[in-house]
Design an enzyme around this catalytic site. Sequence first.
Site, mmCIF file in Angstrom:
data_model
loop_
_atom_site.group_PDB
_atom_site.id
_atom_site.type_symbol
_atom_site.label_atom_id
_atom_site.label_comp_id
_atom_site.label_asym_id
_atom_site.label_seq_id
_atom_site.Cartn_x
_atom_site.Cartn_y
_atom_site.Cartn_z
ATOM 1 N N VAL A 5 0.830 -1.206 0.000
ATOM 2 C CA VAL A 5 0.000 0.000 0.000
ATOM 3 C C VAL A 5 0.860 1.250 0.000
ATOM 4 O O VAL A 5 2.009 1.236 0.440
ATOM 5 C CB VAL A 5 -0.989 0.020 1.194
ATOM 6 C CG1 VAL A 5 -1.972 -1.120 1.121
ATOM 7 C CG2 VAL A 5 -0.264 0.002 2.508
ATOM 8 N N ASP A 6 0.272 2.330 -0.494
ATOM 9 C CA ASP A 6 0.998 3.597 -0.597
ATOM 10 C C ASP A 6 0.573 4.619 0.453
ATOM 11 O O ASP A 6 1.308 5.569 0.722
ATOM 12 C CB ASP A 6 0.794 4.201 -1.988
ATOM 13 C CG ASP A 6 1.299 3.277 -3.079
ATOM 14 O OD1 ASP A 6 2.441 2.810 -2.976
ATOM 15 O OD2 ASP A 6 0.526 2.994 -4.015
#
Length: 134
Positions: A22-23
């Site tokens: 995830v970012d």
Amino acid sequence: MANGLPNPLLTADAARSLVDSVDAFLFDCDGVIWKGDQLIEGVPETLDLLRKMGKKLVFVTNNSRKSRRQYAKKFRALGLEVTEEEIFTSSFAAAMFLKLNNFSPEKKVYVVGEDGILEELRLAGFECLGGPVR
């Protein structure tokens, strides 16, 4: 079950894989970052690690009593460097809702609520009436 012990819910490898996948991380504030005026143990180290990994952090709250500026001040008081741009409050959401839906700044907004809503609406260019009873 290995060696008679239950398997951990999240292994170190699985945790790393999750973080890598995830970012951005969205954190609720009350009960996750702090309880009342007390910082929850491990929060500073966790946020520092995620920032070093290049992750975007967003702090969300449905508490409309404070504006993003006021929440940034609370974060600083707890020893956390969080910018207003990283904070998303229900007060800010209300102001952006009106702005994005082309509500004319020439019209007045009556607020049944706290100072946080008034401040965010004014920052967005709206004239407000109402607010907390004093």
